[in-house]
Design a protein around this motif. Sequence first.
Motif, PDB file in Angstrom:
ATOM      1  N   THR A   1       0.577  -7.179   4.922  1.00 48.68           N
ATOM      2  CA  THR A   1       0.269  -5.871   4.369  1.00 48.68           C
ATOM      3  C   THR A   1       1.451  -4.959   4.670  1.00 48.68           C
ATOM      4  O   THR A   1       1.858  -4.819   5.817  1.00 48.68           O
ATOM      5  N   HIS A   2       2.006  -4.371   3.615  1.00 47.71           N
ATOM      6  CA  HIS A   2       3.211  -3.558   3.738  1.00 47.71           C
ATOM      7  C   HIS A   2       2.874  -2.134   3.321  1.00 47.71           C
ATOM      8  O   HIS A   2       2.331  -1.906   2.241  1.00 47.71           O
ATOM      9  N   TYR A   3       3.189  -1.193   4.171  1.00 44.98           N
ATOM     10  CA  TYR A   3       2.806   0.204   3.980  1.00 44.98           C
ATOM     11  C   TYR A   3       4.033   1.037   3.624  1.00 44.98           C
ATOM     12  O   TYR A   3       5.085   0.906   4.243  1.00 44.98           O
ATOM     13  N   PHE A   4       3.857   1.912   2.637  1.00 38.86           N
ATOM     14  CA  PHE A   4       4.914   2.804   2.187  1.00 38.86           C
ATOM     15  C   PHE A   4       4.341   4.217   2.134  1.00 38.86           C
ATOM     16  O   PHE A   4       3.353   4.457   1.445  1.00 38.86           O
ATOM     17  N   CYS A   5       4.954   5.125   2.874  1.00 34.40           N
ATOM     18  CA  CYS A   5       4.471   6.498   2.935  1.00 34.40           C
ATOM     19  C   CYS A   5       5.463   7.418   2.228  1.00 34.40           C
ATOM     20  O   CYS A   5       6.586   7.621   2.705  1.00 34.40           O
ATOM     21  N   PHE A   6       5.053   7.960   1.068  1.00 33.96           N
ATOM     22  CA  PHE A   6       5.851   8.923   0.333  1.00 33.96           C
ATOM     23  C   PHE A   6       4.997   9.518  -0.777  1.00 33.96           C
ATOM     24  O   PHE A   6       3.934   9.004  -1.107  1.00 33.96           O
ATOM     25  N   ASP A   7       5.469  10.603  -1.360  1.00 31.76           N
ATOM     26  CA  ASP A   7       4.758  11.294  -2.427  1.00 31.76           C
ATOM     27  C   ASP A   7       5.269  10.802  -3.780  1.00 31.76           C
ATOM     28  O   ASP A   7       6.459  10.912  -4.077  1.00 31.76           O
ATOM     29  N   LEU A   8       4.385  10.258  -4.582  1.00 30.23           N
ATOM     30  CA  LEU A   8       4.760   9.730  -5.897  1.00 30.23           C
ATOM     31  C   LEU A   8       5.300  10.797  -6.843  1.00 30.23           C
ATOM     32  O   LEU A   8       5.931  10.464  -7.848  1.00 30.23           O
ATOM     33  N   LEU A   9       5.084  12.062  -6.543  1.00 31.85           N
ATOM     34  CA  LEU A   9       5.623  13.123  -7.391  1.00 31.85           C
ATOM     35  C   LEU A   9       7.135  13.251  -7.257  1.00 31.85           C
ATOM     36  O   LEU A   9       7.784  13.838  -8.118  1.00 31.85           O
ATOM     37  N   ASN A  10       7.693  12.673  -6.196  1.00 29.35           N
ATOM     38  CA  ASN A  10       9.139  12.645  -6.015  1.00 29.35           C
ATOM     39  C   ASN A  10       9.673  11.422  -6.775  1.00 29.35           C
ATOM     40  O   ASN A  10       9.678  10.311  -6.255  1.00 29.35           O
ATOM     41  N   GLN A  11      10.113  11.637  -8.026  1.00 32.79           N
ATOM     42  CA  GLN A  11      10.466  10.533  -8.919  1.00 32.79           C
ATOM     43  C   GLN A  11      11.592   9.661  -8.372  1.00 32.79           C
ATOM     44  O   GLN A  11      11.515   8.431  -8.431  1.00 32.79           O
ATOM     45  N   SER A  12      12.637  10.256  -7.820  1.00 30.25           N
ATOM     46  CA  SER A  12      13.751   9.437  -7.332  1.00 30.25           C
ATOM     47  C   SER A  12      13.330   8.583  -6.136  1.00 30.25           C
ATOM     48  O   SER A  12      13.711   7.419  -6.021  1.00 30.25           O
TER      49      SER A  12
ATOM     50  N   ILE B   1       0.845  -1.186   0.000  1.00 35.64           N
ATOM     51  CA  ILE B   1       0.000   0.000   0.000  1.00 35.64           C
ATOM     52  C   ILE B   1       0.885   1.242   0.000  1.00 35.64           C
ATOM     53  O   ILE B   1       1.705   1.428   0.895  1.00 35.64           O
ATOM     54  N   PHE B   2       0.712   2.058  -1.028  1.00 40.22           N
ATOM     55  CA  PHE B   2       1.459   3.304  -1.159  1.00 40.22           C
ATOM     56  C   PHE B   2       0.502   4.463  -0.917  1.00 40.22           C
ATOM     57  O   PHE B   2      -0.575   4.520  -1.516  1.00 40.22           O
ATOM     58  N   ASP B   3       0.890   5.391  -0.047  1.00 43.63           N
ATOM     59  CA  ASP B   3       0.081   6.580   0.203  1.00 43.63           C
ATOM     60  C   ASP B   3       1.010   7.684   0.682  1.00 43.63           C
ATOM     61  O   ASP B   3       2.046   7.405   1.295  1.00 43.63           O
ATOM     62  N   LYS B   4       0.643   8.930   0.436  1.00 48.80           N
ATOM     63  CA  LYS B   4       1.514  10.035   0.821  1.00 48.80           C
ATOM     64  C   LYS B   4       1.234  10.596   2.205  1.00 48.80           C
ATOM     65  O   LYS B   4       1.963  11.451   2.680  1.00 48.80           O
TER      66      LYS B   4
END
Length: 82
Positions: free
Chosen positions: A54-65, A33-36
């Motif tokens: 369930t694995h959670y990832f918190c970051f903004d997809l607009l940050n390409q790197s 699960i990806f969410d900002k």
Amino acid sequence: MNKKNLALIIGGARGIGLTISSELRKKDYELLIFDKSELNIKKAKEFIGDDGSTHYFCFDLLNQSLTDEKLSYAFKTFGCPS
């Protein structure tokens, strides 16, 4: 050995994404699960659970790197969703 189905849900910690995440988890999918929003991730953990499937990832997809880094880590660690 049976391998679980794997799903990656972008925006999976709120709204329609959270509903999809919850339904797939009930069907025994392993989730990425990806969410900002950290707050949304926290709420999703309470709603879906944090049972190791369930694995959670918190970051903004607009940050390409950062997106490349997180996707690379997720795919190397858990495999690539099909």
